[in-house]
Design an enzyme around this catalytic site. Structure first.
Site, PDB file in Angstrom:
ATOM      1  N   LEU A 132       5.647  -2.109  -0.291  1.00 44.30           N
ATOM      2  CA  LEU A 132       4.776  -2.434   0.830  1.00 44.30           C
ATOM      3  C   LEU A 132       5.638  -2.658   2.067  1.00 44.30           C
ATOM      4  CD1 LEU A 132       2.332  -5.065  -0.753  1.00 44.30           C
ATOM      5  CD2 LEU A 132       1.976  -2.603  -0.514  1.00 44.30           C
ATOM      6  N   ASP A 133       5.080  -2.359   3.245  1.00 39.88           N
ATOM      7  CA  ASP A 133       5.768  -2.689   4.480  1.00 39.88           C
ATOM      8  C   ASP A 133       5.985  -4.198   4.564  1.00 39.88           C
ATOM      9  OD1 ASP A 133       5.620  -0.020   5.206  1.00 39.88           O
ATOM     10  OD2 ASP A 133       3.782  -0.285   6.373  1.00 39.88           O
ATOM     11  N   ARG A 134       6.968  -4.599   5.361  1.00 38.12           N
ATOM     12  CA  ARG A 134       7.289  -6.019   5.491  1.00 38.12           C
ATOM     13  C   ARG A 134       6.045  -6.857   5.818  1.00 38.12           C
ATOM     14  NH1 ARG A 134      11.855  -9.119   7.688  1.00 38.12           N
ATOM     15  NH2 ARG A 134      12.927  -7.189   8.302  1.00 38.12           N
ATOM     16  N   ARG A 229      -1.870   3.008   7.986  1.00 43.87           N
ATOM     17  CA  ARG A 229      -1.640   2.686   9.393  1.00 43.87           C
ATOM     18  C   ARG A 229      -1.771   3.928  10.269  1.00 43.87           C
ATOM     19  NH1 ARG A 229       4.030  -0.342   9.257  1.00 43.87           N
ATOM     20  NH2 ARG A 229       3.509  -0.736  11.461  1.00 43.87           N
TER      21      ARG A 229
END
Length: 301
Positions: A132-134, A229
Site C-alpha cells: 500500500l502507498d504510505r 488514485r
C-alpha cells in the site's frame, strides 16, 4: 520455530518430490537447493532430499528455512487481524511505509513485522504479497516464506476491496473504469492514464453521498501502481487529500483511501479467508451516521 508442514492434497497422482514442490508449491530451483542443504526436510517424519523421491496424496512434508534479512526488527505496535503458520494480515496505519526505501530504514511495517516474528520465536524474511502507498491505510497480506508468497502472487485470485472518499459524485453510481496506466514522463513517482500504458481495471460502487462528498467501494481487477488514485483523478474526482493527483488537502491530512477487505483461498489449506479492517476515524468522520453501522461494509456485495 517457523516450521512449515504440508500435507499432499487428495487427488494427486504419484509425482516426483521436486516436481511437486516446483509445480504445486512455487519452489524455484534456488529455493529447492536451499531446502536440500537445510537438513530440515522430511517426508512422513523421515529425512528427504532426493529430487526423484515419489510422493502421493496424504504424505506429510515438513521443513524449516531460516531466512536472513537486512531489515532491523523494531518494537512498533502492530494490529494483526489474521495469523497462522503461513500468513499474516495486518492493518497498516496511514503514514507508515510498507518496506524500507530510499533513505528510510526504520519505522516501517517490515520493521514491525520482523520484531513480531522475533518475539514469537520465528525467523522469517519479509514477504509482502502486495503493498500500500504510505498514506493509504488498511490490510496488507504477508507471507511468512518465499514459496507461499509465490503461490499467492502467481496462482491465487485475491479480492481486494477499498473504501474511498471523493468530492462530488461520479456520473454513474456504479461502473467500471478501464483505462491503461503508465508512468508520467519526467516523474519517477506519478502515473497517468495513457494508451501506451498497461491494462488497468477498477470496479466501483457509490455507497453514500453527504455534504458534497461521496463514499465509494472499489474492487481492483488489476494491481497497477496508484491505480485507484489515477483512475479517480482521470474522472476528475480525485481522492480527498491526494495532493499528487489534485485532491483537496484542507479536510483530511492524507489521501482518503483504505484497504478494507481481503478475500482469497489459503494457498496451503485451501480454505477461503475473508478479513476486514475497520473503517479509520479520519475517513468515517465524513459519514458518521453510515459508518457507525460497520456491518454495511462487511456484507458481501
Amino acid at each position: 520455530m517457523g516450521k512449515t508442514r504440508l500435507v499432499v492434497p487428495e487427488g494427486l497422482t504419484c509425482m516426483a518430490l521436486r516436481e511437486f514442490l516446483q509445480k504445486e508449491c512455487g519452489f524455484s530451483t534456488t529455493l529447492w537447493k536451499k531446502l536440500r542443504r537445510s537438513g530440515t526436510f522430511s517426508l512422513n517424519g523421515l529425512p528427504a532430499n532426493a529430487a526423484r523421491i515419489r510422493i502421493k496424496s496424504g504424505d506429510e512434508l515438513c521443513w524449516h528455512l531460516a531466512e536472513e534479512s537486512r531489515i532491523a526488527p523494531e518494537d512498533i505496535p502492530l494490529e494483526i487481524l489474521y495469523e497462522d503458520a503461513a500468513l499474516l494480515i495486518v492493518n497498516k496505519p496511514a503514514g507508515m511505509l510498507v518496506h524500507p526505501t530510499g533513505g528510510e530504514y526504520r519505522h516501517t511495517l517490515a520493521n514491525a513485522v520482523l520484531f513480531h516474528y522475533e518475539a514469537h520465536g520465528e525467523k522469517h524474511a519479509f514477504h509482502p504479497v502486495h503493498r500500500l502507498d504510505r498514506q493509504t491505510s488498511g490490510l496488507v497480506l504477508i507471507a511468512k516464506e518465499a514459496h507461499v508468497q509465490h503461490l499467492l502472487s502467481a496462482h491465487n485470485a485475491i479480492e481486494r476491496i477499498y473504501l474511498a472518499v471523493i468530492e462530488g459524485k461520479l456520473p454513474e453510481p456504479c461502473g467500471t473504469i478501464d483505462a491503461p496506466i503508465a508512468r508520467r514522463p519526467g516523474s519517477i513517482i506519478e502515473r497517468m492514464v495513457s494508451p501506451a500504458g498497461k491494462c488497468a481495471v477498477t470496479h466501483y460502487a457509490t455507497l453514500a453521498e453527504r455534504g458534497g462528498l461521496s463514499l465509494l467501494a472499489l474492487r481492483l481487477a488489476t494491481g497497477r501502481t496508484h491505480q485507484i488514485r489515477v483512475h479517480l483523478a482521470h474522472l476528475a474526482h480525485p481522492l480527498l487529500g491526494d495532493d499528487l493527483y489534485g485532491g483537496r488537502t484542507d479536510r483530511i491530512a492524507r489521501q482518503a483511501l483504505h484497504a478494507h477487505r481481503l478475500r482469497f483461498r489459503h494457498p496451503i489449506s485451501g480454505k477461503e479467508i475473508t478479513v476486514h479492517a475497520p473503517f479509520p476515524a479520519d475517513m468515517s468522520a465524513f459519514f458518521p451516521e453510515i459508518c457507525s453501522n460497520f456491518s454495511l461494509f462487511t456484507k458481501d456485495s
